[in-house]
Design a protein around this motif. Structure first.
Motif, PDB file in Angstrom:
ATOM      1  N   ILE A  73      -4.996   0.554   0.816  1.00  0.00           N
ATOM      2  CA  ILE A  73      -5.585  -0.689   0.300  1.00  0.00           C
ATOM      3  C   ILE A  73      -6.488  -1.340   1.358  1.00  0.00           C
ATOM      4  N   GLN A 127      -4.389   3.889  -8.218  1.00  0.00           N
ATOM      5  CA  GLN A 127      -4.028   3.364  -6.906  1.00  0.00           C
ATOM      6  C   GLN A 127      -3.604   4.545  -6.030  1.00  0.00           C
ATOM      7  N   GLU A 185       0.341  -5.155  -6.702  1.00  0.00           N
ATOM      8  CA  GLU A 185      -0.554  -4.429  -7.620  1.00  0.00           C
ATOM      9  C   GLU A 185       0.159  -3.217  -8.221  1.00  0.00           C
ATOM     10  N   ALA A 188      -0.693  -4.541  -1.950  1.00  0.00           N
ATOM     11  CA  ALA A 188      -0.369  -3.161  -2.319  1.00  0.00           C
ATOM     12  C   ALA A 188       0.888  -3.143  -3.184  1.00  0.00           C
TER      13      ALA A 188
END
Ligand code: G6P
Length: 422
Positions: A172, A317, A304, A301
């Motif tokens: 991220i 992701q 999400e 991180a």
């Protein structure tokens, strides 16, 4: 919307306020009704828990906070478990950093011999936690931040049934870094990203479908020392900063030998100051001093990822999952850090294909080191432990022959019952 219970194991960590900030910000879409912090360290749990309570109250978030030392209280009926434990505490980390130096090799908490020792201590504890998650929850998700994150995640995915996804803030941070360099929104970025946790490369950066890798590399190079610039030019990719330990092994070792303090010793001091801050009753938010720790965007991180699982967003992701063919040069049952589609069914790795010849060998070697480490930690198997160290590019035969493993086992004896059964 279904209300959620979130459990944080190692909740007394100074990182917790960062995580809680993200949880509070997202209660409208990720409705946590109960936050349970569990820690074996009473004092830290109460100090950190105190700040967390004030953060929740001052934000008026409808979250009930529970602080506990008992796994049953923390886990029963929970939906999401975040693990951020450090077995043996920072003291053990400092040993992980110092012992390898005695053998003339790099000492680091996740990479090389230090990360190996950390894994041996941590894997049995995490598998025990996983057993409790299986028993006490209705198939809860385990989000693993516990280091060495990729190795620990592999142990969990191979030796327990818990739905586990391994996470790190490195991916991220790449998104944030590129967004800031190019002045663009992180939502418009896609990364062709391959490798293992703390051993990864950004092969391509796309902005709204356009390949902007050249532009990113040009801008990054401007701020790099000459030798690092050369590496980026040579591989035409952006390496994870942990590759420093491999690409500049001798220089890093020299620096470590000449440093007054290890990172762990510095962290100990930062932590003491942070905890003093946290005690201040007037403090109601994450203090800026927390940025002295390495966990930037750790909260984003985690939140999400949990949001995408909960909302079945099916977005992409970069997380740690079983390879299952994503990187064709690596075993299916090895954990890799790659882009995945994240939804209520978990993280499905995207096909990343082959690795370039100049990153393939290193990645394979480290993967087999990781697999041997996992197996040795689970079985208490000395031979596999030695084999793991033997193949690790930062360790090798000499340190093994000189007794590195013996020293690691002896120094960590209280945390390694699997090796001292007889
Ligand atoms: C980065 C890494 C983490 C690591 C942290 C260390 O965020 O990705 O795996 O735990 O740095 O930070 P610290 O402040 O403990 O040195």
């Amino acid at each position: 919307m279904r209300q959620l219970i979130l459990t944080v194991i190692g909740g007394g960590s100074t990182y917790t306020p960062e995580l809680v900030e993200g949880v509070i910000k997202n209660t409208d879409v990720f409705p946590v009704k109960e936050l349970r912090l569990i820690d074996i360290d009473d004092e830290k749990l109460n100090i950190v828990g105190g700040l967390v309570r004030r953060m929740i109250e001052s934000s008026n978030a409808p979250i009930k906070l529970i602080l506990t030392k008992e796994r049953k209280v923390a886990l029963e009926g929970t939906d999401f478990v975040i693990s951020q434990i450090r077995v043996g505490g920072v003291k053990a980390r400092i040993r992980d950093e110092k012992i390898p130096l005695e053998f003339g090799i790099i000492g680091q908490e996740t990479t090389g011999a230090g990360g190996f020792a950390n894994a041996l201590r941590t894997i049995p504890v995490m598998l025990d936690i996983a057993k409790d998650i299986e028993e006490l929850t209705n198939n809860a998700w385990l989000i693993n931040f516990t280091n060495p994150s990729g190795i620990v995640t592999e142990a969990l995915l191979r030796y327990s049934k818990v739905k586990t996804i391994g996470l790190c803030n490195v991916p991220i941070n790449f998104f944030y870094r590129f967004a800031s360099i190019l002045g663009i929104d992180i939502k418009d970025i896609y990364l062709d990203y391959v490798g293992l946790n703390h051993l990864s490369w950004v092969r391509k950066v796309y902005h709204k479908g356009n390949d902007v890798t050249k532009e990113v590399i040009e801008k990054i190079k401007g701020n790099l020392p000459q030798k690092e610039r050369e590496i980026v030019e040579l591989i035409d990719m952006i390496p994870n900063s942990y590759l420093h330990y491999y690409y500049f092994r001798d220089e890093v070792l020299e620096t470590q030998k000449n440093s007054e303090k290890t990172r762990g010793e510095i962290v100990l001091e930062v932590e003491e100051k942070l905890l003093e801050k946290y005690k201040d009753e007037s403090l109601k938010e994450k203090p800026p001093e927390l940025s002295q720790r390495g966990g930037a965007h750790y909260s984003d991180a985690a939140v999400e990822l949990m949001k995408s699982i909960y909302l079945d967003r099916k977005d992409i992701q970069i997380v740690n999952v079983l390879n299952n063919g994503s990187i064709t040069d690596l075993p299916d049952n090895g954990v890799v850090e790659v882009p995945c589609v994240i939804g209520s069914n978990g993280a499905m790795p995207i096909s990343m294909g082959r690795l370039e010849p100049y990153i393939r060998g290193l990645t394979q070697t480290v993967k087999y080191y990781e697999q041997l480490t996992v197996e040795s930690a689970v079985e208490g198997n000395i031979t596999k432990a030695k084999q793991a160290l033997l193949v690790h590019p930062l360790v090798g035969a000499k340190a093994v022959a000189d007794g590195l493993l013996e020293r690691i086992l002896e120094e960590n004896r209280e945390f390694l019952p699997q090796f001292f059964r007889r």
